[in-house]
Scaffold this motif. Structure first.
Motif, PDB file in Angstrom:
ATOM      1  N   ASN A 132       0.805  -1.223   0.000  1.00  0.00           N
ATOM      2  CA  ASN A 132       0.000   0.000   0.000  1.00  0.00           C
ATOM      3  C   ASN A 132       0.838   1.274   0.000  1.00  0.00           C
ATOM      4  OD1 ASN A 132      -2.582  -1.324   0.059  1.00  0.00           O
ATOM      5  ND2 ASN A 132      -2.149  -1.851   2.186  1.00  0.00           N
ATOM      6  N   GLN A 133       2.170   1.118  -0.028  1.00  0.00           N
ATOM      7  CA  GLN A 133       3.088   2.264  -0.010  1.00  0.00           C
ATOM      8  C   GLN A 133       2.783   3.198   1.164  1.00  0.00           C
ATOM      9  OE1 GLN A 133       5.925   3.142  -2.342  1.00  0.00           O
ATOM     10  NE2 GLN A 133       5.668   0.952  -2.005  1.00  0.00           N
ATOM     11  N   GLN A 134       2.619   2.579   2.345  1.00  0.00           N
ATOM     12  CA  GLN A 134       2.316   3.319   3.564  1.00  0.00           C
ATOM     13  C   GLN A 134       3.218   2.868   4.696  1.00  0.00           C
ATOM     14  OE1 GLN A 134      -1.763   2.238   4.393  1.00  0.00           O
ATOM     15  NE2 GLN A 134      -2.580   3.984   3.244  1.00  0.00           N
ATOM     16  N   VAL A 135       3.320   3.750   5.688  1.00  0.00           N
ATOM     17  CA  VAL A 135       3.954   3.380   6.944  1.00  0.00           C
ATOM     18  C   VAL A 135       2.986   3.742   8.057  1.00  0.00           C
ATOM     19  CG1 VAL A 135       5.867   3.799   8.532  1.00  0.00           C
ATOM     20  CG2 VAL A 135       6.292   3.749   6.067  1.00  0.00           C
ATOM     21  N   GLU A 136       2.742   2.787   8.937  1.00  0.00           N
ATOM     22  CA  GLU A 136       1.928   3.028  10.126  1.00  0.00           C
ATOM     23  C   GLU A 136       2.887   3.212  11.295  1.00  0.00           C
ATOM     24  OE1 GLU A 136      -1.048   0.000  10.683  1.00  0.00           O
ATOM     25  OE2 GLU A 136      -1.782   0.211   8.617  1.00  0.00           O
ATOM     26  N   ILE A 137       2.698   4.300  12.032  1.00  0.00           N
ATOM     27  CA  ILE A 137       3.563   4.596  13.175  1.00  0.00           C
ATOM     28  C   ILE A 137       2.757   4.377  14.454  1.00  0.00           C
ATOM     29  CG2 ILE A 137       4.973   6.330  14.333  1.00  0.00           C
ATOM     30  CD1 ILE A 137       5.382   7.639  11.581  1.00  0.00           C
ATOM     31  N   TYR A 138       3.307   3.536  15.328  1.00  0.00           N
ATOM     32  CA  TYR A 138       2.668   3.178  16.593  1.00  0.00           C
ATOM     33  C   TYR A 138       3.465   3.802  17.728  1.00  0.00           C
ATOM     34  CZ  TYR A 138       0.017  -0.244  13.927  1.00  0.00           C
ATOM     35  OH  TYR A 138      -0.824  -0.846  13.025  1.00  0.00           O
ATOM     36  N   ARG A 139       2.733   4.494  18.617  1.00  0.00           N
ATOM     37  CA  ARG A 139       3.337   5.133  19.787  1.00  0.00           C
ATOM     38  C   ARG A 139       2.449   4.846  21.005  1.00  0.00           C
ATOM     39  NH1 ARG A 139       2.889   9.129  15.747  1.00  0.00           N
ATOM     40  NH2 ARG A 139       4.879   9.807  14.877  1.00  0.00           N
ATOM     41  N   LEU A 173      15.541   7.095   9.122  1.00  0.00           N
ATOM     42  CA  LEU A 173      15.592   5.967   8.192  1.00  0.00           C
ATOM     43  C   LEU A 173      15.174   6.457   6.818  1.00  0.00           C
ATOM     44  CD1 LEU A 173      15.924   2.920   7.584  1.00  0.00           C
ATOM     45  CD2 LEU A 173      13.473   2.684   8.084  1.00  0.00           C
ATOM     46  N   GLU A 174      16.104   6.474   5.890  1.00  0.00           N
ATOM     47  CA  GLU A 174      15.790   6.784   4.498  1.00  0.00           C
ATOM     48  C   GLU A 174      15.126   5.548   3.910  1.00  0.00           C
ATOM     49  OE1 GLU A 174      16.125   9.776   3.260  1.00  0.00           O
ATOM     50  OE2 GLU A 174      17.181  10.531   5.022  1.00  0.00           O
ATOM     51  N   LEU A 175      13.974   5.725   3.279  1.00  0.00           N
ATOM     52  CA  LEU A 175      13.179   4.599   2.810  1.00  0.00           C
ATOM     53  C   LEU A 175      13.447   4.177   1.375  1.00  0.00           C
ATOM     54  CD1 LEU A 175       9.875   5.452   4.640  1.00  0.00           C
ATOM     55  CD2 LEU A 175      11.395   3.547   5.110  1.00  0.00           C
ATOM     56  N   LYS A 176      14.375   4.845   0.702  1.00  0.00           N
ATOM     57  CA  LYS A 176      14.714   4.445  -0.656  1.00  0.00           C
ATOM     58  C   LYS A 176      15.270   3.021  -0.619  1.00  0.00           C
ATOM     59  CE  LYS A 176      17.282   5.664  -4.754  1.00  0.00           C
ATOM     60  NZ  LYS A 176      18.268   6.525  -5.359  1.00  0.00           N
ATOM     61  N   GLY A 177      14.696   2.152  -1.447  1.00  0.00           N
ATOM     62  CA  GLY A 177      15.109   0.755  -1.488  1.00  0.00           C
ATOM     63  C   GLY A 177      14.406  -0.120  -0.468  1.00  0.00           C
ATOM     64  N   ILE A 178      13.661   0.503   0.447  1.00  0.00           N
ATOM     65  CA  ILE A 178      12.905  -0.263   1.437  1.00  0.00           C
ATOM     66  C   ILE A 178      11.406  -0.175   1.140  1.00  0.00           C
ATOM     67  CG2 ILE A 178      12.293  -0.481   3.892  1.00  0.00           C
ATOM     68  CD1 ILE A 178      15.108   0.607   4.531  1.00  0.00           C
ATOM     69  N   LEU A 179      10.887   1.046   1.054  1.00  0.00           N
ATOM     70  CA  LEU A 179       9.474   1.229   0.731  1.00  0.00           C
ATOM     71  C   LEU A 179       9.257   1.335  -0.754  1.00  0.00           C
ATOM     72  CD1 LEU A 179       6.591   1.609   1.840  1.00  0.00           C
ATOM     73  CD2 LEU A 179       7.033   4.058   1.938  1.00  0.00           C
ATOM     74  N   SER A 180      10.191   1.973  -1.441  1.00  0.00           N
ATOM     75  CA  SER A 180      10.025   2.165  -2.890  1.00  0.00           C
ATOM     76  C   SER A 180      11.026   1.335  -3.672  1.00  0.00           C
ATOM     77  CB  SER A 180      10.205   3.628  -3.236  1.00  0.00           C
ATOM     78  OG  SER A 180      11.479   4.095  -2.815  1.00  0.00           O
TER      79      SER A 180
END
Length: 191
Positions: free
Chosen positions: A152-159, A184-191
């Motif tokens: 879904n090309q999303q990040v859910e942040i839990y606190r 955290l740079e998300l290049k290569g991880i999320l995209s």
């Protein structure tokens, strides 16, 4: 292939030592145990998820080495959570002072919840089950958690004590006050 969940109770109620030994005897399997005693057998991920997870863990470890206040862990590390579950987040971090105060056996699972966890959703993972796992982490004392959802090309942040924040296609994530200075740079991880 999705995870296989075995309900062992009441026929079998594994002790912590028996579960640990089961994991040691079956190192090719990725095993977790829920707080209710269910055994979760997770399939290996595909190469793309494995590569993304390697990047994630490497970036966390590089920051950890430079920072020096904690220890980073990869997905093969088991944690015995306060609710009785045994979990292995894709990446995690714990303050050194917490580990030193316990002086746990380094050959066993770490008997605590990490300060920080990341779950990286692979193609075979159920989003709902991962979201439940993230809530479990927070309920057990994790201070910050990221659920990186490639599909879904999303990040859910839990606190702790806050509603889940959902970011659409972020380029980076901040470690906030839990991992001060970590981005955290998300290049290569999320995209």
């Amino acid at each position: 292939m999705t995870a296989l969940i075995l309900n062992l109770r009441p026929a079998i109620d594994l002790t912590d030592e028996q579960f640990f030994q089961l994991c040691q005897n079956n190192r090719d399997l990725r095993l977790e145990r829920t707080a209710n005693g269910e055994l979760i057998i997770m399939p290996p991920t595909g190469w793309e998820s494995g590569n993304r997870n390697a990047k994630l863990t490497a970036r966390l470890e590089l920051w950890t080495e430079a920072d020096g206040t904690g220890l980073a862990f990869d997905s093969s590390t088991g944690f015995k959570l306060p609710n009785g579950a045994n979990r292995s987040p894709d990446a995690s971090w714990v303050r050194k002072e917490r580990i030193e105060a316990l002086n746990p056996d380094p050959a066993k699972f770490l008997p605590m919840a990490p300060d920080f966890v990341v779950e990286l959703r692979s193609a075979s993972d159920s989003l709902e089950i991962l979201q439940q796992k993230m809530q479990e982490y927070i309920g057990c004392g994790v201070r910050l958690g990221w659920l990186i959802d490639i599909q879904n090309q999303q990040v859910e942040i839990y606190r702790v004590g806050q509603k889940v924040e959902v970011l659409e296609s972020p380029l980076s994530l901040s470690g906030e006050d839990v991992l001060p200075g970590f981005v955290l740079e998300l290049k290569g991880i999320l995209s």
